[in-house]
Design a protein around this motif. Structure first.
Motif, PDB file in Angstrom:
ATOM      1  N   GLN A 181      32.142 -10.692  77.479  1.00  0.00           N
ATOM      2  CA  GLN A 181      31.217  -9.689  76.960  1.00  0.00           C
ATOM      3  C   GLN A 181      30.219 -10.233  75.953  1.00  0.00           C
ATOM      4  OE1 GLN A 181      34.736  -9.057  76.866  1.00  0.00           O
ATOM      5  NE2 GLN A 181      34.511  -8.141  78.902  1.00  0.00           N
ATOM      6  N   GLU A 182      30.599 -11.253  75.174  1.00  0.00           N
ATOM      7  CA  GLU A 182      29.775 -11.694  74.054  1.00  0.00           C
ATOM      8  C   GLU A 182      29.570 -13.201  74.039  1.00  0.00           C
ATOM      9  OE1 GLU A 182      30.955  -8.308  70.716  1.00  0.00           O
ATOM     10  OE2 GLU A 182      31.852 -10.307  70.602  1.00  0.00           O
ATOM     11  N   GLN A 195      25.355  -9.635  73.104  1.00  0.00           N
ATOM     12  CA  GLN A 195      26.052  -9.106  74.264  1.00  0.00           C
ATOM     13  C   GLN A 195      25.521  -9.850  75.494  1.00  0.00           C
ATOM     14  OE1 GLN A 195      28.615  -6.798  74.076  1.00  0.00           O
ATOM     15  NE2 GLN A 195      28.302  -7.222  71.891  1.00  0.00           N
ATOM     16  N   ARG A 196      26.404 -10.311  76.348  1.00  0.00           N
ATOM     17  CA  ARG A 196      25.956 -11.146  77.459  1.00  0.00           C
ATOM     18  C   ARG A 196      25.083 -10.390  78.458  1.00  0.00           C
ATOM     19  NH1 ARG A 196      30.630 -15.282  79.375  1.00  0.00           N
ATOM     20  NH2 ARG A 196      28.924 -15.865  80.790  1.00  0.00           N
ATOM     21  N   ASN A 197      25.273  -9.071  78.545  1.00  0.00           N
ATOM     22  CA  ASN A 197      24.415  -8.316  79.465  1.00  0.00           C
ATOM     23  C   ASN A 197      23.010  -8.109  78.907  1.00  0.00           C
ATOM     24  OD1 ASN A 197      24.872  -6.382  77.501  1.00  0.00           O
ATOM     25  ND2 ASN A 197      25.980  -4.969  78.841  1.00  0.00           N
TER      26      ASN A 197
END
Length: 208
Positions: A181-182, A195-197
């Motif tokens: 996620q991070e 945040q990876r998204n």
């Protein structure tokens, strides 16, 4: 088939070599085959049909290409860094990135490219028009997969975001850690978490 035409150009300097890496690929049509070789770029295209592809088909092409590529890279003493099937402008590109600890050479790219092309011709599972390229990932390589991030812990990276944070879309720092996620980098010993998204691109920073 028509005659083969070879063009040699030696004009790209070391700075470009480190940024771009080596590339080998070639052009095929029903009437001629042209191979253009430069010190860093040997480009090509193969014409076969459509100009569109769905995401699921693209992922399938990448997976099947990687499966075909595995015994080839093993034979040639290199490893697969990444495989991607992407559209740039009006052209589709099937790109295979190869690597080894001491760095790949243009000969490595040429050997892998020739063998991969032969296998792709035999399997013929991509009906679209596309350009095949085999290259090194270069020094400023994109870190797309967890295995790429794992090898880059403690190194300086550049992070580009889809949307600005604190007035900027671009950040750089030392990669400290990541989860699904991070991702965490440190800027002058100050940690910053993304945040990876929200991340459009992560790549190794170039330091000249």
């Amino acid at each position: 088939m028509g005659k083969e035409v070879y063009t040699w150009t030696q004009k790209l300097n070391d700075d470009i070599r480190m940024r771009v890496g080596y590339v080998h690929s070639f052009l095929r049509t029903a009437r001629s085959k042209q191979q253009t070789y430069e010190v860093l770029v040997w480009q090509s295209a193969r014409k076969a049909g459509k100009e569109w592809v769905r995401m699921s088909r693209r992922e399938d092409y990448e997976k099947r290409t990687e499966e075909l590529l595995m015994p080839i890279v093993t034979k040639n003493g290199v490893e697969i860094y990444d495989v991607e099937y992407v559209k740039e402008g009006s052209d589709w590109y099937l790109r295979a990135y190869i690597d080894k600890p001491e760095g790949v050479s243009i000969i490595d790219c040429e050997n892998v490219s020739r063998e991969l092309s032969d296998v792709l011709d035999k399997e013929d599972f991509i009906p679209d028009a596309y350009i095949l390229e085999v290259s090194s990932p270069g020094l400023g390589r994109t870190l797309k997969k967890d295995k790429h991030l794992e090898k880059s812990i403690g190194k300086e990276v550049e992070v580009k975001l889809f949307k600005a944070v604190d007035g900027s879309k671009e950040f750089s720092g030392i990669l400290k850690s990541f989860t699904p996620q991070e991702l965490v980098i440190t800027e002058e010993d100050t940690p910053r978490t993304f945040q990876r998204n929200e991340i459009a691109l992560i790549r190794l920073a170039l330091d000249f």
